[in-house]
Design an enzyme around this catalytic site. Structure first.
Site, PDB file in Angstrom:
ATOM      1  N   CYS A  52       0.798  -1.146  -0.011  1.00 23.66           N
ATOM      2  CA  CYS A  52       0.113   0.060   0.058  1.00 23.66           C
ATOM      3  C   CYS A  52       0.889   1.285  -0.112  1.00 23.66           C
ATOM      4  O   CYS A  52       2.031   1.294   1.020  1.00 23.66           O
ATOM      5  CB  CYS A  52      -0.793  -0.078   1.280  1.00 23.66           C
ATOM      6  SG  CYS A  52      -1.722   1.730   1.474  1.00 23.66           S
ATOM      7  N   ASP A  59      -0.456  -5.896   0.216  1.00 23.73           N
ATOM      8  CA  ASP A  59      -1.579  -6.098  -0.262  1.00 23.73           C
ATOM      9  C   ASP A  59      -1.275  -7.567  -1.161  1.00 23.73           C
ATOM     10  O   ASP A  59      -0.358  -7.727  -1.696  1.00 23.73           O
ATOM     11  CB  ASP A  59      -1.798  -5.113  -1.311  1.00 23.73           C
ATOM     12  CG  ASP A  59      -2.580  -3.855  -0.615  1.00 23.73           C
ATOM     13  OD1 ASP A  59      -2.942  -3.731   0.389  1.00 23.73           O
ATOM     14  OD2 ASP A  59      -2.187  -2.689  -0.887  1.00 23.73           O
ATOM     15  N   VAL A  74       5.432 -13.759 -24.098  1.00 22.08           N
ATOM     16  CA  VAL A  74       6.174 -13.351 -22.968  1.00 22.08           C
ATOM     17  C   VAL A  74       7.183 -14.606 -22.430  1.00 22.08           C
ATOM     18  O   VAL A  74       6.295 -15.419 -22.331  1.00 22.08           O
ATOM     19  CB  VAL A  74       5.352 -12.661 -21.977  1.00 22.08           C
ATOM     20  CG1 VAL A  74       4.586 -13.509 -21.293  1.00 22.08           C
ATOM     21  CG2 VAL A  74       6.501 -12.042 -20.843  1.00 22.08           C
ATOM     22  N   GLU A  75       8.204 -14.373 -22.129  1.00 21.54           N
ATOM     23  CA  GLU A  75       8.989 -15.340 -21.620  1.00 21.54           C
ATOM     24  C   GLU A  75       8.500 -15.604 -20.001  1.00 21.54           C
ATOM     25  O   GLU A  75       8.798 -14.644 -19.389  1.00 21.54           O
ATOM     26  CB  GLU A  75      10.645 -15.227 -21.675  1.00 21.54           C
ATOM     27  CG  GLU A  75      11.389 -16.444 -21.274  1.00 21.54           C
ATOM     28  CD  GLU A  75      11.507 -16.571 -19.940  1.00 21.54           C
ATOM     29  OE1 GLU A  75      11.286 -17.743 -19.320  1.00 21.54           O
ATOM     30  OE2 GLU A  75      11.839 -15.696 -19.137  1.00 21.54           O
ATOM     31  N   SER A  76       8.311 -16.644 -19.807  1.00 22.91           N
ATOM     32  CA  SER A  76       7.657 -16.942 -18.555  1.00 22.91           C
ATOM     33  C   SER A  76       8.213 -16.704 -17.148  1.00 22.91           C
ATOM     34  O   SER A  76       7.950 -16.200 -16.104  1.00 22.91           O
ATOM     35  CB  SER A  76       7.037 -18.515 -18.338  1.00 22.91           C
ATOM     36  OG  SER A  76       7.723 -19.189 -18.423  1.00 22.91           O
ATOM     37  N   HIS A  93      -3.731  -0.601  -6.202  1.00 22.22           N
ATOM     38  CA  HIS A  93      -4.361  -1.663  -6.793  1.00 22.22           C
ATOM     39  C   HIS A  93      -4.585  -1.623  -8.264  1.00 22.22           C
ATOM     40  O   HIS A  93      -4.286  -2.268  -9.201  1.00 22.22           O
ATOM     41  CB  HIS A  93      -5.746  -2.410  -6.347  1.00 22.22           C
ATOM     42  CG  HIS A  93      -5.650  -2.522  -4.851  1.00 22.22           C
ATOM     43  ND1 HIS A  93      -4.663  -2.864  -4.048  1.00 22.22           N
ATOM     44  CD2 HIS A  93      -6.893  -2.733  -3.966  1.00 22.22           C
ATOM     45  CE1 HIS A  93      -4.822  -3.161  -3.005  1.00 22.22           C
ATOM     46  NE2 HIS A  93      -6.391  -3.325  -2.650  1.00 22.22           N
ATOM     47  N   GLU A  94      -5.325  -0.313  -8.840  1.00 24.28           N
ATOM     48  CA  GLU A  94      -5.456  -0.022  -9.987  1.00 24.28           C
ATOM     49  C   GLU A  94      -4.315   0.257 -10.737  1.00 24.28           C
ATOM     50  O   GLU A  94      -4.218  -0.095 -11.908  1.00 24.28           O
ATOM     51  CB  GLU A  94      -6.397   0.894 -10.083  1.00 24.28           C
ATOM     52  CG  GLU A  94      -7.797   1.012  -9.401  1.00 24.28           C
ATOM     53  CD  GLU A  94      -7.849   1.301  -7.790  1.00 24.28           C
ATOM     54  OE1 GLU A  94      -8.877   1.281  -7.301  1.00 24.28           O
ATOM     55  OE2 GLU A  94      -6.805   1.340  -7.282  1.00 24.28           O
TER      56      GLU A  94
END
Length: 154
Positions: A52, A59, A74-76, A93-94
């Site tokens: 936060c 969070d 995307v390479e994991s 969060h957003e």
């Protein structure tokens, strides 16, 4: 059988330290071996953490990323390290959710991308953040993300 070209990767197969921040994280990509195929690729991060920005308290979220590749995957391992780099990063969060989506879009230029971030309650209120680039292609199979809404104890 298509073989993925991994020659330019710097993190796969090597010990890689956790990035200090999302900005410092290196996201890598590999060529998609089936251009034109509307395959939905899903990554699920059920233990995502960030901080936060006001209190510094942790969070927690369950994040599901779906995308339909155009030319790149995307390479994991790099994605895992990128997501883990948020654990000491303070953001709402957003912001975390949209930053992840937009970073992936900038790297991959996918046909379509959707992110669902199912955040656990802070102050008694869960915050879920959903975003996508637009409607998925009509012929694509995009299953539900499978994360139930937060119900607490009951």
């Amino acid at each position: 059988m298509t073989r993925t070209d991994v020659s330019g990767l710097t993190q796969l197969g090597a010990k890689t330290d956790l990035p200090a921040s999302p900005d410092a994280a290196v996201l890598e990509r590999v060529p998609y071996g089936h251009p034109g195929s509307l395959a939905n690729v899903r990554f699920t991060a059920p233990e995502f953490t960030s901080l936060c920005p006001m209190t510094g308290q942790p969070d927690f979220a369950h994040i599901v990323i779906d995308y339909i590749p155009r030319d790149w995957l995307v390479e994991s391992k790099s994605l895992k390290l990128y997501l883990h780099s948020f654990r000491n990063h303070g953001a709402f969060h957003e912001d975390c959710t949209l930053d992840i989506a937009k970073r992936l879009i900038g790297l991959l230029h996918p046909v379509w991308l959707r992110i669902g971030a199912y955040w656990y309650p802070r102050g008694g209120i869960p915050i879920d953040v959903f975003w996508q680039t637009g409607a998925p292609p009509e012929a694509a199979w995009v299953p539900e993300q499978g994360v139930p809404p937060y119900r607490g104890r009951g």
